[in-house]
Design a protein around this motif. Structure first.
Motif, mmCIF file in Angstrom:
data_model
loop_
_atom_site.group_PDB
_atom_site.id
_atom_site.type_symbol
_atom_site.label_atom_id
_atom_site.label_comp_id
_atom_site.label_asym_id
_atom_site.label_seq_id
_atom_site.Cartn_x
_atom_site.Cartn_y
_atom_site.Cartn_z
ATOM 1 N N ARG A 169 -4.558 6.887 0.211
ATOM 2 C CA ARG A 169 -5.830 6.387 0.743
ATOM 3 C C ARG A 169 -6.998 6.797 -0.153
ATOM 4 N N ILE B 176 1.609 2.238 3.137
ATOM 5 C CA ILE B 176 0.922 3.514 3.287
ATOM 6 C C ILE B 176 1.989 4.517 3.730
ATOM 7 N N GLU C 246 -4.077 -1.903 6.517
ATOM 8 C CA GLU C 246 -3.565 -0.856 7.402
ATOM 9 C C GLU C 246 -3.046 -1.456 8.713
ATOM 10 N N ARG D 46 0.176 10.213 2.209
ATOM 11 C CA ARG D 46 -0.658 9.166 2.796
ATOM 12 C C ARG D 46 -2.127 9.394 2.455
#
Length: 213
Positions: A93, A82, A70, A89
């Motif tokens: 995740r 991402i 990230e 998103r």
């Protein structure tokens, strides 16, 4: 940028893929987990958890592969791993955490060593243990991947994301522990699409400078 890792570590493998996809260079420093180099005082001073990977950039020291990726994505945003879309998103995740938080921790070196030390588990037992967690976890990943209607080659679209970065090492772990996933055909399609990219091909354990048989 300095990346501490181990060729067979799934978490370090994720970071290698991310660096490659972004076209970023780094200095690699091996930490041999089987020789317990991760418990050396100088490494514990860097990463008190005694795990890999660890990323060092100047005064910044980061552990945890997802946090590292990230940070890379926010610092070098030209190739997004991402998605910017808020809903997508969150889905990416969540998929990545399904693997990195729920499947992977139960098959790592610490757990397998304790199975052997505390319960006398041989490799057959270890394979059965890993299969008991890997198979259901990847079945769920297969179902989630099939829900997507984008028509792209990768889990969440036309380009690889954090989801694919986490998926590929986990599929390799299934192979390593003799878990039959041949019926998970959508994951097999995603795997083939990823393996066709140099960024993934160059990140495999056997191509790393610290690789062993």
């Amino acid at each position: 940028m300095i990346l501490y890792g181990y060729f067979r570590s799934s978490a370090a493998w994720r970071c290698r893929i991310a660096f490659n996809l972004k076209g970023l260079g780094y200095e690699f420093r091996p930490v041999h987990l089987r020789r317990r180099e991760q418990r050396a005082p100088d490494y514990l001073a860097l990463n008190p958890q005694g795990l890999v990977p660890t990323l060092v950039v100047g005064d910044l020291v980061l552990n945890q592969s997802l946090a590292i990726i990230e940070w890379l994505d926010e610092t070098f945003p030209d190739v997004r791993l991402i998605p910017e879309d808020r809903a997508l998103r969150a889905k990416v995740r969540a998929f990545a955490l399904d693997i990195s938080a729920d499947i992977h921790p139960l098959q790592n070196v610490r757990v397998l060593n304790d199975l052997e030390r505390c319960f006398g588990a041989d490799q057959t037992v270890k394979d059965a243990w890993c299969g008991a967690w890997i198979r259901p976890g990847l079945e769920a990943c297969e179902a989630l991947a099939r829900r997507q209607t984008h028509g792209g080659a990768f889990t969440f679209g036309d380009t690889p994301s954090l989801a694919d970065i986490c998926l590929i090492p986990q599929l390799a772990s299934a192979d390593r522990f003799h878990v039959d996933i041949s019926d998970l055909t959508r994951l097999a399609e995603i795997r083939a699409a990823c393996q066709a990219l140099p960024a993934f091909a160059e990140a495999v354990p056997g191509r790393q400078p610290d690789a062993e048989d």
